[in-house]
Design a protein around this motif. Structure first.
Motif, PDB file in Angstrom:
ATOM      1  N   ARG A  20       0.856  -1.188   0.000  1.00 45.66           N
ATOM      2  CA  ARG A  20       0.000   0.000   0.000  1.00 45.66           C
ATOM      3  C   ARG A  20       0.890   1.235   0.000  1.00 45.66           C
ATOM      4  O   ARG A  20       1.750   1.398   0.866  1.00 45.66           O
ATOM      5  CB  ARG A  20      -0.935   0.028   1.205  1.00 45.66           C
ATOM      6  CG  ARG A  20      -1.834   1.278   1.188  1.00 45.66           C
ATOM      7  CD  ARG A  20      -2.990   1.203   2.148  1.00 45.66           C
ATOM      8  NE  ARG A  20      -3.864   2.359   1.963  1.00 45.66           N
ATOM      9  CZ  ARG A  20      -5.102   2.467   2.470  1.00 45.66           C
ATOM     10  NH1 ARG A  20      -5.586   1.487   3.207  1.00 45.66           N
ATOM     11  NH2 ARG A  20      -5.820   3.542   2.254  1.00 45.66           N
ATOM     12  N   ASP A  23      -2.940   5.959  -1.133  1.00 45.09           N
ATOM     13  CA  ASP A  23      -4.272   5.411  -1.396  1.00 45.09           C
ATOM     14  C   ASP A  23      -4.275   4.429  -2.567  1.00 45.09           C
ATOM     15  O   ASP A  23      -5.322   4.192  -3.182  1.00 45.09           O
ATOM     16  CB  ASP A  23      -5.264   6.559  -1.688  1.00 45.09           C
ATOM     17  CG  ASP A  23      -5.567   7.369  -0.442  1.00 45.09           C
ATOM     18  OD1 ASP A  23      -5.512   6.806   0.670  1.00 45.09           O
ATOM     19  OD2 ASP A  23      -5.857   8.579  -0.583  1.00 45.09           O
ATOM     20  N   GLY A  67     -13.597   3.093   4.042  1.00 44.49           N
ATOM     21  CA  GLY A  67     -14.031   2.257   5.148  1.00 44.49           C
ATOM     22  C   GLY A  67     -12.920   1.370   5.672  1.00 44.49           C
ATOM     23  O   GLY A  67     -11.743   1.574   5.387  1.00 44.49           O
ATOM     24  N   THR A  68     -13.316   0.363   6.414  1.00 48.96           N
ATOM     25  CA  THR A  68     -12.373  -0.562   7.036  1.00 48.96           C
ATOM     26  C   THR A  68     -12.832  -1.991   6.794  1.00 48.96           C
ATOM     27  O   THR A  68     -13.989  -2.243   6.451  1.00 48.96           O
ATOM     28  CB  THR A  68     -12.279  -0.316   8.552  1.00 48.96           C
ATOM     29  OG1 THR A  68     -13.591  -0.453   9.131  1.00 48.96           O
ATOM     30  CG2 THR A  68     -11.741   1.073   8.861  1.00 48.96           C
ATOM     31  N   ALA A  69     -11.920  -2.933   7.004  1.00 47.44           N
ATOM     32  CA  ALA A  69     -12.268  -4.343   6.836  1.00 47.44           C
ATOM     33  C   ALA A  69     -13.342  -4.750   7.835  1.00 47.44           C
ATOM     34  O   ALA A  69     -13.383  -4.266   8.974  1.00 47.44           O
ATOM     35  CB  ALA A  69     -11.032  -5.207   7.003  1.00 47.44           C
ATOM     36  N   ARG A  72     -10.925  -9.372  10.986  1.00 52.89           N
ATOM     37  CA  ARG A  72      -9.703 -10.100  10.655  1.00 52.89           C
ATOM     38  C   ARG A  72      -9.727 -11.432  11.405  1.00 52.89           C
ATOM     39  O   ARG A  72     -10.211 -11.505  12.533  1.00 52.89           O
ATOM     40  CB  ARG A  72      -8.455  -9.307  11.029  1.00 52.89           C
ATOM     41  CG  ARG A  72      -8.346  -7.997  10.259  1.00 52.89           C
ATOM     42  CD  ARG A  72      -6.982  -7.352  10.354  1.00 52.89           C
ATOM     43  NE  ARG A  72      -6.973  -6.098   9.601  1.00 52.89           N
ATOM     44  CZ  ARG A  72      -6.845  -6.000   8.288  1.00 52.89           C
ATOM     45  NH1 ARG A  72      -6.705  -7.098   7.573  1.00 52.89           N
ATOM     46  NH2 ARG A  72      -6.843  -4.827   7.678  1.00 52.89           N
ATOM     47  N   SER A  77     -14.407  -9.042  15.740  1.00 52.66           N
ATOM     48  CA  SER A  77     -14.864  -8.012  14.808  1.00 52.66           C
ATOM     49  C   SER A  77     -15.637  -6.944  15.571  1.00 52.66           C
ATOM     50  O   SER A  77     -16.503  -7.248  16.397  1.00 52.66           O
ATOM     51  CB  SER A  77     -15.766  -8.625  13.738  1.00 52.66           C
ATOM     52  OG  SER A  77     -16.377  -7.609  12.954  1.00 52.66           O
ATOM     53  N   ALA A  79     -17.349  -4.708  13.861  1.00 54.69           N
ATOM     54  CA  ALA A  79     -18.433  -4.327  12.957  1.00 54.69           C
ATOM     55  C   ALA A  79     -19.775  -4.735  13.536  1.00 54.69           C
ATOM     56  O   ALA A  79     -19.895  -5.705  14.294  1.00 54.69           O
ATOM     57  CB  ALA A  79     -18.228  -4.980  11.589  1.00 54.69           C
ATOM     58  N   SER A 158     -11.363 -10.153   5.972  1.00 53.13           N
ATOM     59  CA  SER A 158     -10.551  -8.954   5.734  1.00 53.13           C
ATOM     60  C   SER A 158     -10.651  -8.447   4.306  1.00 53.13           C
ATOM     61  O   SER A 158     -10.121  -7.373   3.984  1.00 53.13           O
ATOM     62  CB  SER A 158      -9.084  -9.233   6.073  1.00 53.13           C
ATOM     63  OG  SER A 158      -8.578 -10.296   5.289  1.00 53.13           O
ATOM     64  N   PHE A 161     -14.994  -4.724   2.851  1.00 52.92           N
ATOM     65  CA  PHE A 161     -14.847  -3.423   3.493  1.00 52.92           C
ATOM     66  C   PHE A 161     -16.210  -2.803   3.762  1.00 52.92           C
ATOM     67  O   PHE A 161     -17.136  -2.910   2.947  1.00 52.92           O
ATOM     68  CB  PHE A 161     -14.004  -2.492   2.617  1.00 52.92           C
ATOM     69  CG  PHE A 161     -12.523  -2.714   2.775  1.00 52.92           C
ATOM     70  CD1 PHE A 161     -11.725  -1.772   3.378  1.00 52.92           C
ATOM     71  CD2 PHE A 161     -11.932  -3.894   2.328  1.00 52.92           C
ATOM     72  CE1 PHE A 161     -10.366  -1.975   3.540  1.00 52.92           C
ATOM     73  CE2 PHE A 161     -10.585  -4.122   2.476  1.00 52.92           C
ATOM     74  CZ  PHE A 161      -9.786  -3.159   3.092  1.00 52.92           C
ATOM     75  N   ASP A 163     -18.351   0.670   5.751  1.00 48.93           N
ATOM     76  CA  ASP A 163     -18.367   2.003   6.366  1.00 48.93           C
ATOM     77  C   ASP A 163     -19.663   2.078   7.149  1.00 48.93           C
ATOM     78  O   ASP A 163     -20.743   2.182   6.558  1.00 48.93           O
ATOM     79  CB  ASP A 163     -18.302   3.089   5.297  1.00 48.93           C
ATOM     80  CG  ASP A 163     -18.196   4.495   5.897  1.00 48.93           C
ATOM     81  OD1 ASP A 163     -18.170   4.607   7.152  1.00 48.93           O
ATOM     82  OD2 ASP A 163     -18.158   5.475   5.141  1.00 48.93           O
TER      83      ASP A 163
END
Length: 251
Positions: A20, A23, A67-69, A72, A77, A79, A158, A161, A163
């Motif tokens: 990475r 971006d 956003g994010t994963a 993992r 998580s 989320a 992972s 993604f 948000d």
């Protein structure tokens, strides 16, 4: 891409590396067939995917997703249940799409590898023989005929993604092809059994939970040696070895 503070190594082994840079993700793959599949699958998929910025073999440049994963492997998580359900809905959208023209996962290949991987796990004292044997029996339920769908093929948690409660995209499509719908659902929930109900609710169709659990065992049995040989630790808390122990214990 000026004034980049650092280059982050996302994953690296002798087959492929992902970096990475700001971006932008730079994917370097020794097998350009995988990259061909990834680019074509992203173009066909009815779910959000990264933008292809450019391709100069062996490098593929992709824009980072917002956003994010979703999570993992080996970590709880954070989320929401709604985000996990949204992931299930996105998978269902993919599975309902027209099939890609190339084949996917080979059932016979998985079956032929299984006995050898189980023997390796026991011979190298990675797991007790009874744990391996129990998972081998569980895994057999995955080795059955299925109706092919457009399968992501490597739908690790992972790779999705989010948000908030919304899916912003799905990455890493190099294993996409025609395959078993329940394989995708199993890989998404591997090590995150507590969110299986959310994913199935979002998926919105009857699924055989025993087959999903069978894929957890089969995938983990087949993955451990590869992970060890490529510098990863499948015995980390919550990862493949723990999944196999939990499966054998019936939890």
């Amino acid at each position: 891409m000026t004034d980049v503070e650092e280059v982050q190594v996302v994953v690296a082994h002798h087959e492929r590396t992902t970096l990475r840079v700001g971006d932008v993700f730079l994917k370097i793959d020794t097998d350009q067939t995988r990259t061909d599949v990834e680019v074509e699958a992203m173009a066909m998929a009815p779910v959000p995917t990264p933008e292809v910025l450019w391709r100069k073999p062996p490098v593929l440049a992709l824009a980072a997703l917002p956003g994010t994963a979703l999570g993992r492997l080996g970590e709880p998580s954070i989320a929401s249940s709604a985000a996990w359900a949204a992931a299930g809905a996105a998978v269902r959208m993919l599975h309902d799409a027209p099939l890609p023209p190339w084949p996917g996962r080979n059932l016979d290949e998985d079956a032929s590898r299984l006995d050898g991987e189980c023997e390796w796990l026991i011979t190298n004292d990675v797991l007790p023989a009874d744990v391996v044997t129990r998972n081998r029996r569980i895994a057999e339920a995955a080795l059955r005929p299925w109706t092919p769908v457009f399968m992501h093929g490597d739908l690790q948690v992972s790779h999705v993604f989010v948000d908030g409660d919304e899916i912003t995209g799905v990455i890493d499509w190099s294993e996409a092809g025609q395959g078993d719908a329940l394989f995708d659902l199993a890989i998404l929930t591997l090590g995150h059994e507590e969110h299986l109900g959310d994913v199935v609710a979002g998926y919105g169709a009857d699924v055989d939970l025993d087959v999903i659990r069978a894929w957890w065992s089969l995938r983990s049995l087949l993955a451990v040696r590869w992970l060890v040989e490529h510098g990863f630790d499948p015995s980390s808390p919550g990862c493949e070895v723990d999944v196999l122990r939990s499966q054998a214990a019936g939890r």
